[in-house]
Motif scaffolding. Structure first.
Motif, PDB file in Angstrom:
ATOM      1  N   TYR A  14      44.648  44.114  48.593  1.00  0.00           N
ATOM      2  CA  TYR A  14      45.869  43.589  47.964  1.00  0.00           C
ATOM      3  C   TYR A  14      46.048  44.133  46.545  1.00  0.00           C
ATOM      4  O   TYR A  14      46.770  43.567  45.735  1.00  0.00           O
ATOM      5  N   LYS A  15      45.343  45.240  46.256  1.00  0.00           N
ATOM      6  CA  LYS A  15      45.438  45.903  44.959  1.00  0.00           C
ATOM      7  C   LYS A  15      45.061  44.980  43.802  1.00  0.00           C
ATOM      8  O   LYS A  15      45.580  45.110  42.693  1.00  0.00           O
ATOM      9  N   CYS A  16      44.183  44.038  44.085  1.00  0.00           N
ATOM     10  CA  CYS A  16      43.660  43.122  43.061  1.00  0.00           C
ATOM     11  C   CYS A  16      44.777  42.421  42.295  1.00  0.00           C
ATOM     12  O   CYS A  16      44.716  42.264  41.070  1.00  0.00           O
ATOM     13  N   ASP A  17      45.820  41.993  43.036  1.00  0.00           N
ATOM     14  CA  ASP A  17      46.982  41.408  42.378  1.00  0.00           C
ATOM     15  C   ASP A  17      46.767  39.962  41.946  1.00  0.00           C
ATOM     16  O   ASP A  17      47.481  39.441  41.094  1.00  0.00           O
ATOM     17  N   ASP A  40      44.771  31.152  39.403  1.00  0.00           N
ATOM     18  CA  ASP A  40      46.049  30.617  38.935  1.00  0.00           C
ATOM     19  C   ASP A  40      46.963  30.195  40.070  1.00  0.00           C
ATOM     20  O   ASP A  40      47.941  29.498  39.834  1.00  0.00           O
ATOM     21  N   TYR A  41      46.694  30.646  41.261  1.00  0.00           N
ATOM     22  CA  TYR A  41      47.481  30.249  42.430  1.00  0.00           C
ATOM     23  C   TYR A  41      46.665  29.295  43.292  1.00  0.00           C
ATOM     24  O   TYR A  41      45.450  29.471  43.432  1.00  0.00           O
ATOM     25  N   ARG A  58      37.949  43.051  30.560  1.00  0.00           N
ATOM     26  CA  ARG A  58      39.230  43.582  30.075  1.00  0.00           C
ATOM     27  C   ARG A  58      40.335  43.425  31.108  1.00  0.00           C
ATOM     28  O   ARG A  58      41.470  43.076  30.769  1.00  0.00           O
ATOM     29  N   GLU A  59      39.993  43.680  32.387  1.00  0.00           N
ATOM     30  CA  GLU A  59      40.986  43.491  33.450  1.00  0.00           C
ATOM     31  C   GLU A  59      41.358  42.018  33.580  1.00  0.00           C
ATOM     32  O   GLU A  59      42.536  41.675  33.760  1.00  0.00           O
ATOM     33  N   GLN A  60      40.359  41.152  33.487  1.00  0.00           N
ATOM     34  CA  GLN A  60      40.634  39.718  33.547  1.00  0.00           C
ATOM     35  C   GLN A  60      41.572  39.293  32.426  1.00  0.00           C
ATOM     36  O   GLN A  60      42.549  38.576  32.652  1.00  0.00           O
ATOM     37  N   ASP A  61      41.267  39.742  31.224  1.00  0.00           N
ATOM     38  CA  ASP A  61      42.085  39.354  30.063  1.00  0.00           C
ATOM     39  C   ASP A  61      43.529  39.818  30.225  1.00  0.00           C
ATOM     40  O   ASP A  61      44.466  39.086  29.882  1.00  0.00           O
ATOM     41  N   ARG A  62      43.710  41.032  30.741  1.00  0.00           N
ATOM     42  CA  ARG A  62      45.072  41.544  30.904  1.00  0.00           C
ATOM     43  C   ARG A  62      45.867  40.683  31.880  1.00  0.00           C
ATOM     44  O   ARG A  62      47.001  40.289  31.605  1.00  0.00           O
ATOM     45  N   LEU A  63      45.275  40.391  33.032  1.00  0.00           N
ATOM     46  CA  LEU A  63      45.964  39.576  34.023  1.00  0.00           C
ATOM     47  C   LEU A  63      46.171  38.145  33.540  1.00  0.00           C
ATOM     48  O   LEU A  63      47.219  37.535  33.784  1.00  0.00           O
ATOM     49  N   ILE A  64      45.174  37.621  32.839  1.00  0.00           N
ATOM     50  CA  ILE A  64      45.295  36.247  32.327  1.00  0.00           C
ATOM     51  C   ILE A  64      46.416  36.166  31.310  1.00  0.00           C
ATOM     52  O   ILE A  64      47.212  35.213  31.306  1.00  0.00           O
TER      53      ILE A  64
END
Length: 292
Positions: A14-17, A40-41, A58-64
């Protein structure tokens, strides 16, 4: 990369969405599989290890940050709605501002049952920001039908929220089959238990459901609002926005369904309901104790 319980991961297919937290690891069909809760869902899922990617900070922070930005935008829009509702009440109570009245407002009381303690904390924080009186209870989805009756007797709320995690599995049946859903049947049973005590939709208001839940069954069971009409994921905080709008709408006024869901994070694909009366009552006089 080693994946363990409590790690934050994404699904490669799912492209890590969506960010998930690993809550359990099991052996299914001969392969190691992670049981996942959405960060979050309100989604529960499982995935084999080869489909998982451990998200770096860093990826977590961006999505958060993306999610927090959406949350704040939704909260700002909702706060504007609440302010307009308060101004409408003030206009009515003061005879179009021609008279001076000291009045007070009593919003509806909420009992919020949540299958996820982390989501429950997030919801309680938002209720507090909005000013909604609430009692939050962590309860597994499978136990909600048994627990909800005694809790209603104890706390006597005006609005009940029954939520947690859910998911539709195509492998288990068609979308019309409630047995193809992880927890929808338990939400439906809980709603029916409430309606045995309070059959009238405006006597006690119910929100029920989570991600991809069987919307039609929940509404037919007696929920005023539910998820998910298009079987999509709903945001963890969406139930709060819906019930808070009901809490601050005057009891003589009806809550338009579109007005309730338009400022949620999910919208009408994930949330729906029936016309419902508000729960706010205004009284007077508002007396401030004077110091002797």
């Amino acid at each position: 990369m080693k994946i363990e319980i409590n790690d934050v991961v994404g699904r490669l297919s799912y492209k890590c969405d969506i960010l998930f937290r690993v809550i359990d690891i099991r052996l299914l069909d001969g392969q190691r599989t992670a049981i996942l809760y959405g960060e979050d869902y309100r989604l529960i899922a499982d995935a084999p290890f080869h489909d998982l990617k451990k998200m770096d900070p860093r990826e977590q922070d961006r999505l958060i940050q993306e999610f927090r930005s959406k949350e704040e935008q939704s909260f700002d829009l909702f706060r504007q709605d609440i302010e307009l509702l308060k101004q409408k009440q003030e206009y009515t109570m003061t005879n179009a501002y021609r008279d001076e009245f000291n009045y007070f407002q009593v919003p509806g009381k909420v009992l919020h049952l949540d299958g996820d303690p982390s989501y429950l904390r997030k919801c309680l924080d938002l209720y507090e920001r909005i000013g909604v009186p609430v009692k939050g209870v962590h309860c597994s989805e499978t136990e909600m039908p048994n627990e909800i009756g005694p809790l209603i007797d104890k706390y006597r709320p005006n609005i009940v929220v029954v939520t947690g995690h859910d998911a539709y599995s195509k492998a288990k049946g068609a979308k019309s089959d409630i047995n193809a859903y992880r927890h929808s049947k338990y939400f439906v049973q809980a709603v029916r238990e409430v309606r045995r005590k309070y059959p009238h939709l405006d006597q006690l208001v119910i929100f029920a459901g989570a991600c991809q839940s069987h919307f039609e069954s929940l509404i037919h069971a007696g929920a005023n609002f539910a998820s998910s009409p298009s079987r999509v994921n709903i945001h963890a905080l969406d139930p709060v926005y819906i019930v808070a709008k009901i809490c601050y709408t005057g009891f003589k006024d009806s809550v338009n369904v579109w007005d309730v869901i338009r400022n949620t994070l999910t919208g009408d694909k994930g949330l729906g309901g029936v016309e419902t009366k508000g729960m706010l009552r205004t009284g007077m006089p508002y007396k401030i104790d004077e110091e002797e």
